[in-house]
Write a protein that holds these residues in place. Structure first.
Motif, mmCIF file in Angstrom:
data_model
loop_
_atom_site.group_PDB
_atom_site.id
_atom_site.type_symbol
_atom_site.label_atom_id
_atom_site.label_comp_id
_atom_site.label_asym_id
_atom_site.label_seq_id
_atom_site.Cartn_x
_atom_site.Cartn_y
_atom_site.Cartn_z
ATOM 1 N N VAL A 42 -5.897 1.280 12.997
ATOM 2 C CA VAL A 42 -5.109 0.107 12.604
ATOM 3 C C VAL A 42 -5.188 -0.089 11.089
ATOM 4 N N GLU A 43 -6.373 0.085 10.534
ATOM 5 C CA GLU A 43 -6.548 -0.038 9.081
ATOM 6 C C GLU A 43 -5.708 1.003 8.342
ATOM 7 N N LEU A 44 -5.721 2.233 8.844
ATOM 8 C CA LEU A 44 -4.918 3.296 8.237
ATOM 9 C C LEU A 44 -3.433 2.982 8.358
ATOM 10 N N ALA A 45 -3.010 2.505 9.518
ATOM 11 C CA ALA A 45 -1.606 2.158 9.711
ATOM 12 C C ALA A 45 -1.184 1.032 8.775
ATOM 13 N N LEU A 46 -2.057 0.068 8.591
ATOM 14 C CA LEU A 46 -1.729 -1.063 7.720
ATOM 15 C C LEU A 46 -1.615 -0.629 6.263
ATOM 16 N N THR A 47 -2.561 0.177 5.783
ATOM 17 C CA THR A 47 -2.472 0.668 4.407
ATOM 18 C C THR A 47 -1.275 1.600 4.245
ATOM 19 N N GLY A 48 -0.979 2.378 5.279
ATOM 20 C CA GLY A 48 0.199 3.231 5.229
ATOM 21 C C GLY A 48 1.484 2.425 5.161
ATOM 22 N N TRP A 49 1.515 1.326 5.895
ATOM 23 C CA TRP A 49 2.696 0.448 5.849
ATOM 24 C C TRP A 49 2.865 -0.161 4.461
ATOM 25 N N VAL A 50 1.761 -0.598 3.851
ATOM 26 C CA VAL A 50 1.835 -1.154 2.495
ATOM 27 C C VAL A 50 2.336 -0.094 1.528
ATOM 28 N N TYR A 51 1.872 1.129 1.682
ATOM 29 C CA TYR A 51 2.307 2.224 0.810
ATOM 30 C C TYR A 51 3.801 2.478 0.958
ATOM 31 N N ARG A 52 4.268 2.494 2.190
ATOM 32 C CA ARG A 52 5.681 2.795 2.451
ATOM 33 C C ARG A 52 6.594 1.663 1.991
ATOM 34 N N THR A 53 6.102 0.435 2.022
ATOM 35 C CA THR A 53 6.963 -0.720 1.725
ATOM 36 C C THR A 53 6.513 -1.442 0.456
ATOM 37 N N ALA A 54 5.822 -0.743 -0.426
ATOM 38 C CA ALA A 54 5.242 -1.391 -1.613
ATOM 39 C C ALA A 54 6.297 -2.112 -2.450
ATOM 40 N N ASP A 55 7.451 -1.497 -2.628
ATOM 41 C CA ASP A 55 8.492 -2.124 -3.448
ATOM 42 C C ASP A 55 8.964 -3.436 -2.830
#
Length: 250
Positions: A42-55
């Protein structure tokens, strides 16, 4: 904050919450393993989501220049300590890398750890909280707190599940990092006092301390203390000798 949600706090304290979830299943490692891995994923998915949607996330989510996500709240006001977090491009990548490596650690521990498995996973999650806090803190007191939290589970992970001369390596790791931590603490307190004497505002906030005026002598001493503290941790020659032992035996 992101749409009113403390996203950075979630990234830091989700692993800690996962560690607490392991306490009720302390003697049932078959439950502890999937719970710990699920939290790490879940932590990895959350950081991955932030990375993908950073803009998209960055729009109106931060009040601090240079950071696309930030959180700020009063904490120990008497000493100028605030709960201030921020994420920029560098800390985003480091957070993503950390969450990925923690998942790998969970997977390779699945069959590799045959004793005190619940404690092992608990310490890994606690270490992840410390690492995330180090990367996201913008208050030096908070940074130092997470820095120490990160080292404690590492000490036990090497000492309990290590191989070879694990006790020797653990003690050596502890002594080196203790010296580095004390140097860093002295430098932080020194910078705090100098800034307060100049401005009348005693604060550990990185944004405020960056504008502290330092004499050449004070600047050299503070720089030397920070340099030695981080040189031990990196580590840089000739302060590196703890690493071959600790990394081999861990």
């Amino acid at each position: 904050m992101f749409n009113g949600y403390p996203l950075l706090s979630v990234l830091i304290f989700l692993p800690l919450a996962g560690a607490l979830l392991l306490i009720p299943v302390w003697k049932r490692e078959n439950y502890a393993r999937p719970i710990a891995l699920a939290i790490a994923l879940v932590e990895l998915a959350l950081t991955g989501w932030v990375y993908r949607t950073a803009d998209a996330v960055s729009i109106g989510s931060s009040s601090l220049a240079g950071f696309f996500l930030s959180e700020d709240a009063a904490w120990i006001s008497r000493f100028g300590i605030r709960y201030t977090l921020g994420m920029d491009g560098i800390s985003l990548l480091l957070s993503l890398l950390t969450s990925f490596i923690i998942v790998i650690a969970m997977v390779v521990s699945w069959r590799g750890v045959n004793k005190r498995g619940t404690l092992h996973y608990l310490l890994i999650l606690l270490m992840e909280t410390g690492i995330m806090g180090v990367f996201l803190s913008l208050d030096l007191f908070l940074f130092y707190l997470f820095w120490e939290v990160m080292l404690i589970p590492m000490f036990f992970l090497i000492g309990i599940w290590g191989d070879g001369r694990r006790i020797y390596s653990t003690v050596k790791f502890f002594l080196y990092t203790l010296v580095g931590s004390l140097l860093m603490l002295l430098a932080i307190i020194g910078l705090y006092l100098i800034h307060g004497s100049q401005s009348g505002v005693y604060t550990f906030a990185l944004a405020g301390l960056l504008h502290t005026g330092l004499s050449p002598a004070a600047g050299c001493w503070l720089f030397a203390a920070f340099l030695l503290a981080f040189a031990i941790k990196v580590p840089v020659f000739p302060l590196h000798t703890w690493l071959p032992d600790a990394y081999t035996d861990s």
